[in-house]
Motif scaffolding. Structure first.
Motif, PDB file in Angstrom:
ATOM      1  N   MET A 224       0.773  -0.882  -0.225  1.00 44.41           N
ATOM      2  CA  MET A 224       0.059   0.054  -0.108  1.00 44.41           C
ATOM      3  C   MET A 224       1.351   1.188   0.145  1.00 44.41           C
ATOM      4  SD  MET A 224      -3.394   0.621   2.271  1.00 44.41           S
ATOM      5  CE  MET A 224      -4.586   1.613   2.228  1.00 44.41           C
ATOM      6  N   LEU A 225       1.909   0.943   0.582  1.00 43.07           N
ATOM      7  CA  LEU A 225       2.921   2.502   0.513  1.00 43.07           C
ATOM      8  C   LEU A 225       3.429   2.482  -0.522  1.00 43.07           C
ATOM      9  CD1 LEU A 225       4.679   1.945   4.022  1.00 43.07           C
ATOM     10  CD2 LEU A 225       2.801   3.494   3.444  1.00 43.07           C
ATOM     11  N   MET A 226       3.929   1.642  -1.221  1.00 44.09           N
ATOM     12  CA  MET A 226       4.285   1.664  -3.245  1.00 44.09           C
ATOM     13  C   MET A 226       3.126   2.219  -3.885  1.00 44.09           C
ATOM     14  SD  MET A 226       7.122  -0.299  -2.291  1.00 44.09           S
ATOM     15  CE  MET A 226       7.957  -2.015  -1.979  1.00 44.09           C
ATOM     16  N   ASP A 240       8.446   8.653 -15.705  1.00 46.20           N
ATOM     17  CA  ASP A 240       8.182   7.368 -16.351  1.00 46.20           C
ATOM     18  C   ASP A 240       7.939   6.115 -16.012  1.00 46.20           C
ATOM     19  OD1 ASP A 240      10.098   7.984 -17.205  1.00 46.20           O
ATOM     20  OD2 ASP A 240       9.543   9.105 -18.384  1.00 46.20           O
ATOM     21  N   CYS A 241       9.314   6.446 -15.076  1.00 47.12           N
ATOM     22  CA  CYS A 241       9.766   4.578 -14.796  1.00 47.12           C
ATOM     23  C   CYS A 241       9.594   4.942 -12.964  1.00 47.12           C
ATOM     24  CB  CYS A 241      10.606   4.503 -15.104  1.00 47.12           C
ATOM     25  SG  CYS A 241      11.942   3.242 -14.479  1.00 47.12           S
ATOM     26  N   PHE A 242       8.872   4.040 -12.612  1.00 49.18           N
ATOM     27  CA  PHE A 242       9.214   3.625 -10.729  1.00 49.18           C
ATOM     28  C   PHE A 242       9.549   2.262 -10.476  1.00 49.18           C
ATOM     29  CE2 PHE A 242       5.668   6.744 -11.765  1.00 49.18           C
ATOM     30  CZ  PHE A 242       5.629   6.734 -11.347  1.00 49.18           C
ATOM     31  N   ILE A 243      10.511   2.455  -9.617  1.00 48.44           N
ATOM     32  CA  ILE A 243      11.426   1.497  -8.917  1.00 48.44           C
ATOM     33  C   ILE A 243      11.089   1.093  -7.888  1.00 48.44           C
ATOM     34  CG2 ILE A 243      14.305   0.772  -8.252  1.00 48.44           C
ATOM     35  CD1 ILE A 243      14.609   2.053 -11.327  1.00 48.44           C
ATOM     36  N   PHE A 244      10.039  -0.042  -7.010  1.00 50.68           N
ATOM     37  CA  PHE A 244       9.870   0.190  -5.776  1.00 50.68           C
ATOM     38  C   PHE A 244      11.232  -0.615  -4.996  1.00 50.68           C
ATOM     39  CE2 PHE A 244       6.361   0.223  -8.733  1.00 50.68           C
ATOM     40  CZ  PHE A 244       6.152   0.879  -7.922  1.00 50.68           C
ATOM     41  N   HIS A 245      12.101   0.312  -3.680  1.00 44.13           N
ATOM     42  CA  HIS A 245      12.702  -0.564  -3.014  1.00 44.13           C
ATOM     43  C   HIS A 245      13.050  -0.684  -1.883  1.00 44.13           C
ATOM     44  CE1 HIS A 245      17.350  -0.262  -3.256  1.00 44.13           C
ATOM     45  NE2 HIS A 245      17.915   0.118  -4.303  1.00 44.13           N
ATOM     46  N   PHE A 301      -0.362  -2.583  -6.851  1.00 42.63           N
ATOM     47  CA  PHE A 301      -0.168  -3.488  -5.609  1.00 42.63           C
ATOM     48  C   PHE A 301      -1.917  -3.578  -5.763  1.00 42.63           C
ATOM     49  CE2 PHE A 301       4.477  -2.565  -6.047  1.00 42.63           C
ATOM     50  CZ  PHE A 301       5.290  -3.648  -5.873  1.00 42.63           C
ATOM     51  N   SER A 302      -1.938  -5.113  -4.271  1.00 45.76           N
ATOM     52  CA  SER A 302      -3.070  -5.079  -4.037  1.00 45.76           C
ATOM     53  C   SER A 302      -3.131  -4.598  -2.440  1.00 45.76           C
ATOM     54  CB  SER A 302      -2.542  -6.382  -3.427  1.00 45.76           C
ATOM     55  OG  SER A 302      -3.616  -6.875  -2.501  1.00 45.76           O
ATOM     56  N   ASN A 303      -4.260  -3.803  -1.782  1.00 47.35           N
ATOM     57  CA  ASN A 303      -3.831  -2.917  -0.765  1.00 47.35           C
ATOM     58  C   ASN A 303      -4.292  -4.248   0.539  1.00 47.35           C
ATOM     59  OD1 ASN A 303      -3.499  -0.141  -1.953  1.00 47.35           O
ATOM     60  ND2 ASN A 303      -5.421  -0.660  -2.641  1.00 47.35           N
ATOM     61  N   MET A 304      -4.691  -5.373   0.381  1.00 46.14           N
ATOM     62  CA  MET A 304      -4.541  -6.149   1.291  1.00 46.14           C
ATOM     63  C   MET A 304      -3.934  -6.996   2.184  1.00 46.14           C
ATOM     64  SD  MET A 304      -8.135  -7.965  -0.777  1.00 46.14           S
ATOM     65  CE  MET A 304      -8.582  -8.717   0.641  1.00 46.14           C
ATOM     66  N   TYR A 305      -2.533  -6.603   1.712  1.00 45.47           N
ATOM     67  CA  TYR A 305      -1.827  -7.721   2.853  1.00 45.47           C
ATOM     68  C   TYR A 305      -1.141  -6.732   3.591  1.00 45.47           C
ATOM     69  CZ  TYR A 305      -1.646 -10.996  -1.355  1.00 45.47           C
ATOM     70  OH  TYR A 305      -1.963 -11.655  -2.327  1.00 45.47           O
ATOM     71  N   TRP A 306      -1.327  -7.050   4.928  1.00 47.12           N
ATOM     72  CA  TRP A 306      -0.927  -6.463   6.306  1.00 47.12           C
ATOM     73  C   TRP A 306      -0.596  -7.639   7.072  1.00 47.12           C
ATOM     74  CZ3 TRP A 306      -2.370  -0.915   6.837  1.00 47.12           C
ATOM     75  CH2 TRP A 306      -3.873  -1.108   6.011  1.00 47.12           C
ATOM     76  N   GLY A 307       1.479  -6.489   7.129  1.00 46.39           N
ATOM     77  CA  GLY A 307       2.314  -7.821   7.848  1.00 46.39           C
ATOM     78  C   GLY A 307       3.465  -7.620   6.549  1.00 46.39           C
ATOM     79  N   TRP A 308       4.110  -9.260   7.054  1.00 44.48           N
ATOM     80  CA  TRP A 308       5.228  -9.829   6.166  1.00 44.48           C
ATOM     81  C   TRP A 308       4.192 -10.474   5.301  1.00 44.48           C
ATOM     82  CZ3 TRP A 308       7.323 -13.638   4.610  1.00 44.48           C
ATOM     83  CH2 TRP A 308       8.768 -13.585   4.019  1.00 44.48           C
ATOM     84  N   GLY A 309       4.938 -10.400   3.504  1.00 46.21           N
ATOM     85  CA  GLY A 309       4.408 -11.757   2.694  1.00 46.21           C
ATOM     86  C   GLY A 309       3.893 -11.278   2.364  1.00 46.21           C
TER      87      GLY A 309
END
Ligand code: UDP
Ligand code: MN
Length: 393
Positions: A224-226, A240-245, A301-309
């Protein structure tokens, strides 16, 4: 009774025993030739697979690597133009030269670049000329952002504002937003910034660093932060380009270009903590690059993943569902050091959410993102956005 007589042959370090019957056929000379042929075959097979793999992974790499070879030569010839501290050059066990990139005076490399024949209106060369190749990331940094910015300024690598920088001596090819999901890892962040600014500047990239911090103590939601980072960065400019890091990953080779190719690129292929091996082929976590249109095509991204993984696998599934493929640089270039931290508690529901993920692509993502921006801090080394994420009821 006929005894089976064996003869011994010493070929190099190999000691062979051959039955008498076979002796007439296998003379020592013939055996040597056979062995050499087998060795040559193995070497040929290995080189072919390596080249084929590189082509499959990223077609541009073939172009990159041959141009890079020339550029590295250029670099070696002009080494005296760089302010490299001799002590910073070390050798790895496999003989590859590792240079401590932070000790390279960034202004010196800029001067060198401006001596070349392109002007500020011209596109920067396809392969940046001042790359170092394998580098040894700095795993230490000052405790405060202020001190860190002083250090970056001293080496000429501090951006003018907002963590945004572009080469002044040529027109960069990509406008890249680096999005970092963040909470409570201040020391990692300073180390990351210390490494990434000179790194991206050597790559002649027009970039901005966006740190997206999740407020509160609730479960962390990286994906969700991404999404927030994507939306917030676009308020600044048309990236025009996004790097999620991940904040704790430091690139070990500046030939790992922080740009967006035709297909989404998984960047952190070989991480030291994973013994430099890719654990599975659909992995898209750590560091990954997508164009603006690719990200929009899969609804972020999906917003539904709370916690790791789970969130990175969900993105890999989204990409597949729209016919995109994960591309990668080869293992010897897409290398990273991970800073150590304690393992976060895994989300036990991640597999369940993942299984039903495909059905939700259209309604779970950028178009359902809800958050409140609590503050926006614009420093020279970064843009910092503090957000409260809307927790589903
Ligand atoms: N992260 C963070 N604070 C946290 C948890 C995660 O800043 O409390 C961010 C950070 O960028 C980190 C990334 O999310 O690198 C992935 O989390 P983590 O490093 O714990 O995952 P792992 O390395 O175990 O896959
Ligand atoms: Mn980590």
């Amino acid at each position: 009774m006929k005894r089976c007589i064996k003869s011994e042959y010493n070929i190099g370090i190999i000691n062979l025993q051959v039955n008498n019957g076979a002796m007439s056929l296998l003379s020592p000379r013939l055996l040597k030739v056979l062995l050499l042929l087998v060795l040559a075959f193995i070497i040929l097979q290995y080189s072919y697979t390596t080249i084929f793999e590189a082509r499959r992974i990223d077609p541009l790499f073939i172009v990159n690597s041959s141009l890079l070879a020339r550029n590295q030569f250029f670099f070696m010839k002009n080494r005296s133009n760089y302010a490299i501290n001799k002590n910073s050059v070390s050798w790895t066990s496999d003989g590859a030269q590792m240079t401590n990139a932070l000790l390279v005076d960034a202004t010196a490399s800029q001067n060198l670049a401006s001596q070349q024949t392109y002007s500020s209106n011209e596109l920067c060369p396809l392969i940046p000329p001042n790359l170092l190749g394998p580098i040894k990331p700095e795993k230490d940094a000052p405790a405060t952002l202020e001190e860190l910015e002083h250090e970056l300024e001293a080496i000429g690598a501090l951006p003018p504002s907002d963590g945004q920088w572009r080469p002044s001596y040529c027109k960069a090819r990509d406008r890249v937003a680096i999005i970092i999901p963040y909470r409570d890892r201040a020391h990692h962040l300073n180390i990351f910034l210390k490494n990434i600014h000179p790194f991206l500047q050597r790559q002649q990239i027009d970039y901005g660093i966006f740190v997206i911090e999740q407020a509160g103590y609730g479960m962390f939601n990286r994906a969700m932060l991404m999404n927030v980072g994507f939306v917030e960065a676009l308020k600044f400019r048309e990236f025009d380009c996004f790097i999620f890091h991940d904040v704790d990953l430091l690139p070990e080779d500046d030939r790992n270009l922080y740009t967006c190719p035709d297909q989404p690129r998984h960047m952190s292929v070989a991480v030291d903590s994973m013994k430099y091996r890719l654990p599975y082929s659909d992995l898209f976590g750590g560091v990954s690059a997508m164009t603006k249109s690719q990200f929009e095509l899969v609804n972020g991204f999906s917003n539904m993943y709370w916690g790791w993984g789970g969130e990175d696998d969900d993105m890999a599934a989204r990409l597949k569902s729209v016919g995109l493929h994960i591309s990668r640089y080869p293992n010897n270039i897409a290398r990273y050091t991970m800073l150590s931290h304690r393992k976060e508690k895994a989300n036990p529901k991640r597999f369940e959410i993942l299984y039903s993920g495909r059905k939700r692509i259209k309604e779970d993502g950028l178009n359902s993102l809800q958050y409140r921006r609590l503050s926006l801090i614009r420093n020279r080394s970064l843009t910092w956005v503090l957000v409260e994420l809307a927790v589903p009821s």
